[in-house]
Design a protein around this motif. Structure first.
Motif, PDB file in Angstrom:
ATOM      1  N   TRP A   1      12.431  -0.542  -6.747  1.00 31.73           N
ATOM      2  CA  TRP A   1      12.296  -1.503  -5.657  1.00 31.73           C
ATOM      3  C   TRP A   1      11.232  -2.555  -5.978  1.00 31.73           C
ATOM      4  O   TRP A   1      11.410  -3.740  -5.696  1.00 31.73           O
ATOM      5  CB  TRP A   1      11.965  -0.780  -4.366  1.00 31.73           C
ATOM      6  CG  TRP A   1      11.632  -1.697  -3.218  1.00 31.73           C
ATOM      7  CD1 TRP A   1      10.470  -1.761  -2.519  1.00 31.73           C
ATOM      8  CD2 TRP A   1      12.487  -2.691  -2.646  1.00 31.73           C
ATOM      9  NE1 TRP A   1      10.537  -2.732  -1.554  1.00 31.73           N
ATOM     10  CE2 TRP A   1      11.774  -3.314  -1.608  1.00 31.73           C
ATOM     11  CE3 TRP A   1      13.788  -3.115  -2.924  1.00 31.73           C
ATOM     12  CZ2 TRP A   1      12.314  -4.328  -0.852  1.00 31.73           C
ATOM     13  CZ3 TRP A   1      14.325  -4.140  -2.156  1.00 31.73           C
ATOM     14  CH2 TRP A   1      13.592  -4.730  -1.127  1.00 31.73           C
ATOM     15  N   GLN A   2      10.133  -2.127  -6.566  1.00 35.46           N
ATOM     16  CA  GLN A   2       9.064  -3.052  -6.896  1.00 35.46           C
ATOM     17  C   GLN A   2       9.508  -4.095  -7.919  1.00 35.46           C
ATOM     18  O   GLN A   2       9.060  -5.239  -7.894  1.00 35.46           O
ATOM     19  CB  GLN A   2       7.849  -2.292  -7.428  1.00 35.46           C
ATOM     20  CG  GLN A   2       6.561  -3.100  -7.449  1.00 35.46           C
ATOM     21  CD  GLN A   2       5.370  -2.258  -7.840  1.00 35.46           C
ATOM     22  OE1 GLN A   2       5.480  -1.362  -8.678  1.00 35.46           O
ATOM     23  NE2 GLN A   2       4.225  -2.515  -7.233  1.00 35.46           N
TER      24      GLN A   2
ATOM     25  N   TYR B   1       3.239   6.004  -3.109  1.00 34.23           N
ATOM     26  CA  TYR B   1       4.353   6.783  -3.671  1.00 34.23           C
ATOM     27  C   TYR B   1       4.376   6.709  -5.205  1.00 34.23           C
ATOM     28  O   TYR B   1       4.772   7.673  -5.865  1.00 34.23           O
ATOM     29  CB  TYR B   1       5.680   6.288  -3.109  1.00 34.23           C
ATOM     30  CG  TYR B   1       5.970   6.817  -1.731  1.00 34.23           C
ATOM     31  CD1 TYR B   1       6.299   8.153  -1.544  1.00 34.23           C
ATOM     32  CD2 TYR B   1       5.907   5.989  -0.622  1.00 34.23           C
ATOM     33  CE1 TYR B   1       6.559   8.650  -0.272  1.00 34.23           C
ATOM     34  CE2 TYR B   1       6.165   6.470   0.643  1.00 34.23           C
ATOM     35  CZ  TYR B   1       6.488   7.810   0.814  1.00 34.23           C
ATOM     36  OH  TYR B   1       6.741   8.304   2.077  1.00 34.23           O
ATOM     37  N   LEU B   2       3.935   5.571  -5.756  1.00 33.83           N
ATOM     38  CA  LEU B   2       3.854   5.465  -7.203  1.00 33.83           C
ATOM     39  C   LEU B   2       2.822   6.430  -7.785  1.00 33.83           C
ATOM     40  O   LEU B   2       2.962   6.893  -8.921  1.00 33.83           O
ATOM     41  CB  LEU B   2       3.503   4.028  -7.615  1.00 33.83           C
ATOM     42  CG  LEU B   2       4.613   2.985  -7.454  1.00 33.83           C
ATOM     43  CD1 LEU B   2       4.077   1.588  -7.719  1.00 33.83           C
ATOM     44  CD2 LEU B   2       5.779   3.286  -8.399  1.00 33.83           C
TER      45      LEU B   2
ATOM     46  N   PHE C   1      11.466  11.501  -8.035  1.00 27.68           N
ATOM     47  CA  PHE C   1      12.380  10.612  -7.321  1.00 27.68           C
ATOM     48  C   PHE C   1      11.615   9.504  -6.605  1.00 27.68           C
ATOM     49  O   PHE C   1      12.036   8.342  -6.610  1.00 27.68           O
ATOM     50  CB  PHE C   1      13.207  11.408  -6.322  1.00 27.68           C
ATOM     51  CG  PHE C   1      14.070  10.534  -5.446  1.00 27.68           C
ATOM     52  CD1 PHE C   1      15.202   9.925  -5.954  1.00 27.68           C
ATOM     53  CD2 PHE C   1      13.726  10.293  -4.123  1.00 27.68           C
ATOM     54  CE1 PHE C   1      15.990   9.105  -5.159  1.00 27.68           C
ATOM     55  CE2 PHE C   1      14.508   9.480  -3.326  1.00 27.68           C
ATOM     56  CZ  PHE C   1      15.640   8.881  -3.840  1.00 27.68           C
ATOM     57  N   SER C   2      10.482   9.826  -6.000  1.00 31.36           N
ATOM     58  CA  SER C   2       9.685   8.813  -5.291  1.00 31.36           C
ATOM     59  C   SER C   2       9.198   7.742  -6.270  1.00 31.36           C
ATOM     60  O   SER C   2       9.281   6.539  -5.980  1.00 31.36           O
ATOM     61  CB  SER C   2       8.501   9.470  -4.593  1.00 31.36           C
ATOM     62  OG  SER C   2       8.943  10.427  -3.648  1.00 31.36           O
ATOM     63  N   VAL C   3       8.711   8.157  -7.413  1.00 32.27           N
ATOM     64  CA  VAL C   3       8.232   7.197  -8.403  1.00 32.27           C
ATOM     65  C   VAL C   3       9.381   6.324  -8.902  1.00 32.27           C
ATOM     66  O   VAL C   3       9.253   5.101  -9.032  1.00 32.27           O
ATOM     67  CB  VAL C   3       7.560   7.934  -9.574  1.00 32.27           C
ATOM     68  CG1 VAL C   3       7.188   6.956 -10.685  1.00 32.27           C
ATOM     69  CG2 VAL C   3       6.327   8.686  -9.093  1.00 32.27           C
TER      70      VAL C   3
ATOM     71  N   GLU D   1       0.825  -1.210   0.000  1.00 29.95           N
ATOM     72  CA  GLU D   1       0.000   0.000   0.000  1.00 29.95           C
ATOM     73  C   GLU D   1       0.861   1.262   0.000  1.00 29.95           C
ATOM     74  O   GLU D   1       0.571   2.242  -0.700  1.00 29.95           O
ATOM     75  CB  GLU D   1      -0.941  -0.012   1.200  1.00 29.95           C
ATOM     76  CG  GLU D   1      -1.996  -1.121   1.141  1.00 29.95           C
ATOM     77  CD  GLU D   1      -2.943  -1.050   2.316  1.00 29.95           C
ATOM     78  OE1 GLU D   1      -2.813  -0.100   3.121  1.00 29.95           O
ATOM     79  OE2 GLU D   1      -3.805  -1.941   2.447  1.00 29.95           O
ATOM     80  N   THR D   2       1.921   1.245   0.789  1.00 31.53           N
ATOM     81  CA  THR D   2       2.800   2.410   0.854  1.00 31.53           C
ATOM     82  C   THR D   2       3.517   2.627  -0.484  1.00 31.53           C
ATOM     83  O   THR D   2       3.638   3.758  -0.964  1.00 31.53           O
ATOM     84  CB  THR D   2       3.836   2.230   1.976  1.00 31.53           C
ATOM     85  OG1 THR D   2       3.159   1.946   3.201  1.00 31.53           O
ATOM     86  CG2 THR D   2       4.666   3.494   2.154  1.00 31.53           C
ATOM     87  N   ILE D   3       3.964   1.525  -1.057  1.00 31.39           N
ATOM     88  CA  ILE D   3       4.629   1.635  -2.361  1.00 31.39           C
ATOM     89  C   ILE D   3       3.679   2.212  -3.397  1.00 31.39           C
ATOM     90  O   ILE D   3       4.048   3.094  -4.189  1.00 31.39           O
ATOM     91  CB  ILE D   3       5.151   0.252  -2.803  1.00 31.39           C
ATOM     92  CG1 ILE D   3       6.279  -0.208  -1.878  1.00 31.39           C
ATOM     93  CG2 ILE D   3       5.639   0.287  -4.243  1.00 31.39           C
ATOM     94  CD1 ILE D   3       6.749  -1.624  -2.132  1.00 31.39           C
TER      95      ILE D   3
END
Length: 255
Positions: free
Chosen positions: A81-82, A66-67, A73-75, A61-63
């Protein structure tokens, strides 16, 4: 309730870390270009390490949150990481980070150990020390490399064997081609053979008709035979009347 507070805390922590990564711009020395002081290097490395530690423990959910954000940078970090976390497994430890400067950017590399594989996190900063992107380079072990090489080899050999089996099947079918061709030739020759038989039957039909007509007109034959015998001064035994044909009128006129 605890999980909700945990998610909120994680989001707030990431926000603080990303803000810290982008807040270092005011500390740049214009006279020195990208010559970064030790204090700023330390701040950049600590911010990068904190960001990696926060990212590797995030839930889905957190990922996703941010997406869906508008921060580049967050995306970039979440996408990297995903795409790698299933291969890496659970987070174990982090090694010593290294900082390198270039003409247009600063790069911080952080070796990290996970349950399945090891990886190197790479975070880049622009001239204003703002984080721009993050990448993850999975360092596959020798066992994993050999396993992948073995799978690729098996797939290649399997494809080759399938092609050979297919070609063998095609070659096996070639022996049926002459038999099929002979059937087509016979089917084409059959109408030609029946045609002469039909012509023979057609030619024989008038003869039969003539014989039948001759038999039916027996009295007429007897009269004509007697007339011929009288005109020739002979008997009817000296000749045989086989057919009677209609004579041309002009010949009768000449006679």
């Amino acid at each position: 309730m605890k999980q909700t507070w945990k998610k909120i805390f994680s989001i707030v922590l990431m926000g603080v870390l990303f803000a810290a990564l982008t807040a270092c711009g005011g500390k740049k020395d214009e006279s020195t270009g990208l010559e970064v002081s030790e204090d700023i290097q330390s701040q950049l490395i600590q911010s990068a390490q904190s960001a990696v530690e926060a990212i590797v423990v995030m839930d889905d959910e957190t990922i996703q949150s941010y997406l869906e954000s508008e921060d580049a940078f967050s995306v970039s970090a979440m996408e990297a990481w995903q795409g790698s976390r299933d291969e890496l497994g659970a987070y174990v430890s982090m090694g010593d980070a290294a900082l390198e400067t270039d003409k247009d950017m600063i790069t911080v590399t952080i070796p990290t150990k996970f349950e399945k594989e090891e990886a190197v996190f790479t975070i880049t900063f622009d001239k204003k020390y703002a984080a721009t992107s993050m990448g993850i380079d999975v360092q596959y072990s020798m066992g994993t490399k050999l396993q992948r090489a073995g799978m690729n080899t098996l797939m290649g050999v399997g494809i080759v064997f399938l092609m050979l089996i297919f070609l063998s099947f095609l070659i096996y079918l070639f022996k049926f081609i002459p038999a099929i061709a002979d059937k087509f030739k016979k089917s084409e020759a059959a109408p030609q053979k029946t045609a002469p038989a039909a012509e023979t039957a057609t030619a024989a039909a008038p003869a039969l008709v003539q014989e039948e007509e001759l038999v039916d007109d027996g009295e007429l034959v007897a009269v004509i035979a007697a007339a011929i015998a009288a005109s020739e001064n002979t008997s009817t035994d000296s000749f045989v009347v086989r057919s009677i044909r209609k004579s041309n009128k002009r010949n009768w006129q000449r006679a």
